[in-house]
Design a protein around this motif. Structure first.
Motif, mmCIF file in Angstrom:
data_model
loop_
_atom_site.group_PDB
_atom_site.id
_atom_site.type_symbol
_atom_site.label_atom_id
_atom_site.label_comp_id
_atom_site.label_asym_id
_atom_site.label_seq_id
_atom_site.Cartn_x
_atom_site.Cartn_y
_atom_site.Cartn_z
ATOM 1 N N ILE A 1 0.825 -1.222 0.000
ATOM 2 C CA ILE A 1 0.000 0.000 0.000
ATOM 3 C C ILE A 1 0.855 1.267 0.000
ATOM 4 C CG2 ILE A 1 -1.919 -1.180 1.214
ATOM 5 C CD1 ILE A 1 -1.184 0.935 3.549
ATOM 6 N N LEU A 2 2.169 1.101 0.213
ATOM 7 C CA LEU A 2 3.056 2.276 0.177
ATOM 8 C C LEU A 2 3.131 2.881 -1.219
ATOM 9 C CD1 LEU A 2 6.011 0.854 2.295
ATOM 10 C CD2 LEU A 2 4.764 2.949 2.832
ATOM 11 N N THR A 3 2.827 2.076 -2.228
ATOM 12 C CA THR A 3 3.088 2.517 -3.599
ATOM 13 C C THR A 3 1.933 3.310 -4.224
ATOM 14 O OG1 THR A 3 2.110 0.565 -4.663
ATOM 15 C CG2 THR A 3 4.399 0.371 -3.947
ATOM 16 N N GLY A 4 0.706 2.999 -3.812
ATOM 17 C CA GLY A 4 -0.433 3.661 -4.469
ATOM 18 C C GLY A 4 -0.614 3.197 -5.903
ATOM 19 N N GLU A 5 0.143 2.178 -6.296
ATOM 20 C CA GLU A 5 -0.003 1.631 -7.662
ATOM 21 C C GLU A 5 -0.249 0.134 -7.546
ATOM 22 O OE1 GLU A 5 3.233 2.708 -10.184
ATOM 23 O OE2 GLU A 5 2.960 4.851 -9.816
ATOM 24 N N GLU A 6 -0.406 -0.520 -8.690
ATOM 25 C CA GLU A 6 -0.682 -1.954 -8.638
ATOM 26 C C GLU A 6 0.591 -2.756 -8.347
ATOM 27 O OE1 GLU A 6 -4.586 -2.563 -11.436
ATOM 28 O OE2 GLU A 6 -2.641 -3.149 -12.227
ATOM 29 N N CYS A 7 0.484 -3.680 -7.417
ATOM 30 C CA CYS A 7 1.606 -4.589 -7.125
ATOM 31 C C CYS A 7 1.078 -6.013 -7.263
ATOM 32 C CB CYS A 7 2.100 -4.418 -5.690
ATOM 33 S SG CYS A 7 2.887 -2.840 -5.391
ATOM 34 N N LEU A 8 1.791 -6.828 -8.021
ATOM 35 C CA LEU A 8 1.399 -8.236 -8.147
ATOM 36 C C LEU A 8 2.337 -9.052 -7.261
ATOM 37 C CD1 LEU A 8 -0.391 -10.368 -9.536
ATOM 38 C CD2 LEU A 8 1.407 -10.615 -11.240
ATOM 39 N N ALA B 1 0.672 -0.662 10.250
ATOM 40 C CA ALA B 1 0.867 0.642 10.888
ATOM 41 C C ALA B 1 1.917 1.493 10.160
ATOM 42 C CB ALA B 1 1.230 0.452 12.357
ATOM 43 N N GLY B 2 3.115 0.931 9.934
ATOM 44 C CA GLY B 2 4.182 1.699 9.269
ATOM 45 C C GLY B 2 3.743 2.202 7.894
ATOM 46 N N PRO B 3 3.271 1.292 7.012
ATOM 47 C CA PRO B 3 2.832 1.747 5.694
ATOM 48 C C PRO B 3 1.730 2.805 5.762
ATOM 49 C CG PRO B 3 3.165 -0.622 5.675
ATOM 50 C CD PRO B 3 3.338 -0.185 7.094
ATOM 51 N N THR C 1 8.525 2.361 7.232
ATOM 52 C CA THR C 1 8.329 3.776 7.564
ATOM 53 C C THR C 1 9.446 4.611 6.942
ATOM 54 O OG1 THR C 1 7.406 2.984 9.642
ATOM 55 C CG2 THR C 1 7.778 5.348 9.471
ATOM 56 N N ALA C 2 10.654 4.031 6.908
ATOM 57 C CA ALA C 2 11.822 4.794 6.440
ATOM 58 C C ALA C 2 11.817 5.051 4.937
ATOM 59 C CB ALA C 2 13.103 4.040 6.816
ATOM 60 N N VAL C 3 11.249 4.133 4.167
ATOM 61 C CA VAL C 3 11.416 4.236 2.704
ATOM 62 C C VAL C 3 10.834 5.515 2.112
ATOM 63 C CG1 VAL C 3 11.766 1.806 2.103
ATOM 64 C CG2 VAL C 3 9.439 2.665 2.364
ATOM 65 N N LEU C 4 9.785 6.068 2.758
ATOM 66 C CA LEU C 4 9.206 7.318 2.226
ATOM 67 C C LEU C 4 9.488 8.508 3.155
ATOM 68 C CD1 LEU C 4 5.692 6.174 0.875
ATOM 69 C CD2 LEU C 4 7.705 6.757 -0.470
#
Ligand code: UD1
Length: 418
Positions: free
Chosen positions: A33-40, A98-100, A174-177
């Motif tokens: 869910i961090l991406t806001g795009e489609e993930c397969l 929680a983090g995402p 949490t750190a990636v964004l």
């Protein structure tokens, strides 16, 4: 109530494909869910915990469908920051949301997670991690509200007091964004964390050192959708290997990864099994009664995994001699001992130690699983026992094992789900 009816004494032999890892798939689904795009996400195991994660993602507005043998997560429109209480309490892995959520939407509303009752399992380290990034945490009755500051989350220097797998995964997510750099010291080194990082890197995250105790992350502005194949489940694979070991059988686990299972395979070979590593998998053979182990201690990876401890205890129950297991990760993870003793095992618990006096043979009995891996231990004991056993409480087992009865049957077991 469903149960497994097992006639013991059949040899477990053959080869089987490893399945996708539960403990890798769950945080990766949450992180998608961090991406806001489609993930397969390919190779998600068909287990009830994965279904619960699907419901959680759908409950906040994500859409999930099965596609190309994987789960396609579309989180472009998320309408809620709250994980419903019943879903939160349905499994421990709900905490991975929680983090995402804080990262993506600036806010996460969670409850204390549920899950197997194998210890206290607090979430204090997760909360401290969010605070280190600048999040403000408050309690509203039973709800825990985590909010990013107005300027957004900032990279942090984190030192975990214990290499918690979940807290490390939440810190990474949490750190990636977050703005700037993050260093996580004392990080857990489990292969599932490396897999989470591989997934996030394929979305565009900048992560170094996952799989070691120091992870460095440079925050990026956004992540994009991707396709990712989950690693093999070392715990499911190990459970099948033990089923072969206690029945003097053999198993070739196609897709098993030696580096992920080294300490467990070492213990198996100390018990007298032969272990052969091939390019495409691992073979385990047991010709004789297993030998006892003077001392087996669980430890964070690369030590002996706590998730294999109950199954190993079941196997050692019929080993030649006395074994001792020391459980160092969870306070209450010998729950299966009482049920194993009903089957004729001699296991005594002293605090975090189990003393196991091996008996020649266990007797088939009706037993009740009360947690996931403890339930798997009862299945292993029933496969080794003389006579018929009924293992109840299989909803716990099915949280983490996909079609365990079918898979064991394909290897020669006499097991039915009734
Ligand atoms: C993960 C695995 C689980 C495995 C465990 C240890 C998943 C989905 N689950 O669980 O199968 O048994 O790692 O390898 O990946 N702790 C605290 N405070 C916290 C967090 C943890 O005190 O905030 C304690 C726990 O109570 C436990 C120890 O730390 O005693 C290890 O727990 P942790 O590594 O966090 O386990 P999980 O991530 O819950």
């Amino acid at each position: 109530m469903e149960q497994y009816k097992i006639k013991g004494g059949r040899r477990i032999e053959g080869s089987i494909d490893a399945c996708g890892s539960k403990n890798a798939a769950l945080p990766i689904l949450a992180a998608s869910i961090l991406t806001g795009e489609e993930c397969l996400i390919e190779r998600c195991p068909a287990i009830s915990d994965v279904n619960k994660m699907k419901y959680i993602i759908e409950s906040i507005g994500g859409r999930i469908k099965e596609e190309d043998g994987g789960l396609l997560v579309d989180s472009s429109f998320l309408g809620s920051t709250e994980v419903p209480r019943d879903l939160m309490q349905s499994m421990r892995s709900s905490v991975f949301m929680a983090g995402p959520l804080i990262s993506r939407l600036g806010r996460a509303e969670i409850y204390r997670p549920g899950g197997c009752r194998i210890g206290m399992r607090p979430i204090d380290m997760h909360i401290s991690v969010f605070e280190a990034f600048g999040a403000k945490i408050r309690s509203e009755d039973e709800k825990i509200v985590c909010e990013a500051p107005p300027g957004g989350l900032k990279g942090a220097e984190i030192k975990l007091p214990f290499p918690s797998v979940g807290a490390t995964e939440n810190a990474v997510c949490t750190a990636v964004l977050a703005e700037g750099s993050t260093v996580i010291r004392g990080a857990a080194c489990e292969p599932e964390i490396e897999d989470l990082a591989t997934f996030l890197k394929s979305c565009g995250a900048e992560i170094e050192g996952a799989g070691s105790s120091v992870i460095k992350i440079k925050g990026v502005k956004r992540l994009s959708g991707t396709r990712h194949k989950v690693i093999s489940d070392r715990i499911e694979g190990g459970t099948l290997m033990l089923a072969a070991a206690v029945t003097r059988g053999s198993l070739f686990l196609r897709g098993g990864v030696f580096a992920h299972m080294e300490s467990f395979l070492m213990a198996l070979s100390l018990c007298g099994c032969s272990v052969t590593v091939y390019n495409d998998g691992i073979e385990v053979k047991a010709q004789n009664r297993l030998s006892s182990l003077e001392k087996l201690a669980t430890a964070p990876h690369p030590g002996f995994p706590t998730d294999m401890q109950p199954q190993m205890m079941a196997a050692l129950a019929t080993a030649d001699g006395e074994s001792r297991i020391e459980e160092n990760i969870f306070e209450n993870r010998f729950g299966a001992a009482k049920e194993l003793n009903k089957m004729g095992a001699h296991i005594e618990i002293y605090g975090k130690n189990a003393i196991i006096k091996g008996v020649r043979c266990l007797e088939g009995k009706d037993t009740e699983a009360s947690d996931l891996r403890g339930g798997a231990a009862l299945v292993i004991a029933a496969l080794a026992a003389e006579g018929e056993s009924n293992v109840g409480g299989i909803k716990h087992i099915e949280r983490g094992y996909s079609g365990l009865d079918e898979r064991l049957r394909s290897l020669g077991a006499d097991i039915e789900r009734t």
